[in-house]
Each structure stands twice: as structure tokens, then as C-alpha cells.
Motif scaffolding. Structure first.
Motif, short mmCIF file in Angstrom:
data_model
loop_
_atom_site.label_atom_id
_atom_site.label_comp_id
_atom_site.label_asym_id
_atom_site.label_seq_id
_atom_site.Cartn_x
_atom_site.Cartn_y
_atom_site.Cartn_z
N HIS A 1 50.77 30.78 26.15
CA HIS A 1 49.52 30.84 24.99
C HIS A 1 50.38 31.61 23.95
N LYS A 2 51.63 31.52 23.81
CA LYS A 2 52.42 32.00 22.48
C LYS A 2 52.35 33.63 22.30
N ASN A 3 52.50 34.27 23.47
CA ASN A 3 52.36 35.70 23.34
C ASN A 3 50.99 36.25 23.29
N ASN A 4 50.14 35.41 23.28
CA ASN A 4 48.74 36.01 23.03
C ASN A 4 48.07 36.50 23.96
N ASN A 5 48.13 37.84 24.32
CA ASN A 5 47.73 38.53 25.45
C ASN A 5 46.31 38.53 25.87
N GLY A 6 45.64 38.16 24.90
CA GLY A 6 44.12 38.10 24.92
C GLY A 6 43.73 37.07 25.85
N GLU A 7 44.54 35.73 25.91
CA GLU A 7 44.39 34.83 26.83
C GLU A 7 44.48 35.07 28.33
N CYS A 8 45.32 36.20 28.42
CA CYS A 8 45.90 36.55 29.70
C CYS A 8 45.41 37.75 30.32
N ARG A 9 44.52 38.31 29.77
CA ARG A 9 43.89 39.69 30.27
C ARG A 9 43.56 39.72 31.70
N HIS A 10 42.92 38.46 32.04
CA HIS A 10 42.48 38.51 33.49
C HIS A 10 43.74 38.86 34.30
N LEU A 11 44.75 38.01 33.95
CA LEU A 11 45.92 38.25 34.96
C LEU A 11 46.59 39.71 34.86
N SER A 12 46.52 40.33 33.52
CA SER A 12 46.83 41.89 33.47
C SER A 12 46.07 42.71 34.17
N ARG A 13 44.87 42.29 34.33
CA ARG A 13 43.71 43.05 35.22
C ARG A 13 44.24 43.00 36.57
N ALA A 14 44.51 41.72 37.01
CA ALA A 14 44.86 41.38 38.28
C ALA A 14 46.23 42.00 38.76
N TYR A 15 46.93 42.28 37.91
CA TYR A 15 48.38 42.67 38.28
C TYR A 15 48.23 44.37 38.35
N LEU A 16 47.36 44.91 37.57
CA LEU A 16 47.17 46.25 37.73
C LEU A 16 46.34 46.69 38.85
N GLN A 17 45.59 45.89 39.28
CA GLN A 17 44.59 45.96 40.49
C GLN A 17 45.52 45.97 41.47
N CYS A 18 46.60 45.06 41.73
CA CYS A 18 47.20 45.12 42.70
C CYS A 18 48.27 46.08 42.88
N ARG A 19 48.77 46.71 41.52
CA ARG A 19 49.63 47.97 41.61
C ARG A 19 48.55 49.08 42.19
N MET A 20 47.49 49.15 41.97
CA MET A 20 46.55 50.18 42.48
C MET A 20 46.44 50.19 43.94
N ASP A 21 46.10 48.94 44.56
CA ASP A 21 45.95 48.68 45.78
C ASP A 21 47.24 49.02 46.73
N LYS A 22 48.40 48.79 46.17
CA LYS A 22 49.64 49.10 46.66
C LYS A 22 50.16 50.42 46.50
N GLY A 23 49.53 51.25 45.78
CA GLY A 23 49.92 52.71 45.65
C GLY A 23 51.04 52.84 44.85
N LEU A 24 51.10 51.92 43.71
CA LEU A 24 52.51 51.92 42.90
C LEU A 24 51.70 52.69 41.54
N MET A 25 50.37 52.78 41.46
CA MET A 25 50.01 53.63 40.35
C MET A 25 48.73 54.06 40.82
N ASP A 26 48.13 55.44 40.17
CA ASP A 26 46.91 55.94 40.61
C ASP A 26 45.68 54.98 40.30
N LYS A 27 44.88 55.16 41.20
CA LYS A 27 43.79 54.33 41.15
C LYS A 27 42.66 54.91 40.00
N ASN A 28 42.32 53.91 39.11
CA ASN A 28 41.69 54.07 37.91
C ASN A 28 40.28 53.15 37.71
N ASP A 29 39.42 53.28 37.37
CA ASP A 29 38.41 52.41 36.96
C ASP A 29 39.11 51.35 35.87
N MET A 30 38.67 50.26 36.10
CA MET A 30 39.15 49.09 35.02
C MET A 30 38.60 49.31 33.69
#
Length: 101
Positions: A44-73
Motif C-alpha cells: 500500500h505504498k507505506n500508507n499505514n491506514g490500510e494496515c492498521r488492523h495488522l498493527s493492532r494484531a501485532y501490538l496485541q501479540c506483544r501484550m499477550d506474550k508479555g513483551l509490553m504492558d497490557k493496555n486498552d486498544m
């Protein structure tokens, strides 16, 4: 004679930041999510708006694995995306029900 630092300054002991600490994923536990996100950005030519769902999934994975503090999306800027995901899930459920009928 002191090498590397002035002679009158005591040793500095650092401390991690209180908020925003982002430990590295040494074990690659969320690597697949990161790869999908980067792939989406390239498509998507670096248009992060089209990929936000993947960004959210990545951050959720990090929270689930204890790589970052849990926080509300919502606090991480994904409040609007949650509603879109629910709509898409409902659309997919309705589609699956129609196909099975």
C-alpha cells in the motif's frame, strides 16, 4: 588520569523509561505479525491506514506474550478499528450462514 569521562563525575546509573518501554522480541514470538504488517505497508505504498488492523494484531501479540504492558486498544489509538472489526466479523458470520444454508 581518567579515560573516557571527566574525573569529577560519578558513575551514571540509568533506569528504564516509565512508559513506552518496548523490549525486543528476541524469541521472534510476534515476528509473523510484524512481517505481515511490513508486507502490507509495501503493498500500500507505506500508507499505514490500510494496515492498521495488522498493527493492532501485532501490538496485541506483544501484550499477550508479555513483551509490553497490557493496555486498552482504545488508549493505543485503535478505538475506531474495533468497531470495523466487529462489523467485518458480523459480515463474515452472515456470509458463512448463507453459504451453509
Amino acid at each position: 588520569m581518567s579515560y573516557g569521562r571527566p574525573p569529577n563525575i560519578e558513575a551514571f546509573s540509568g533506569s528504564p523509561p516509565l512508559f513506552g518501554s518496548f523490549p525486543l522480541d528476541h524469541e521472534g514470538e510476534c515476528k509473523d505479525f510484524m512481517k505481515e504488517y511490513v508486507k502490507c505497508l509495501k503493498q500500500h505504498k507505506n500508507n499505514n491506514g490500510e494496515c492498521r488492523h495488522l498493527s493492532r494484531a501485532y501490538l496485541q501479540c506483544r501484550m499477550d506474550k508479555g513483551l509490553m504492558d497490557k493496555n486498552d486498544m482504545n488508549n493505543l489509538g485503535f478505538a475506531d478499528l474495533k468497531d470495523n472489526n466487529n462489523k467485518k466479523q458480523n459480515e463474515n458470520d452472515n456470509k458463512d450462514q448463507k453459504e451453509s444454508s
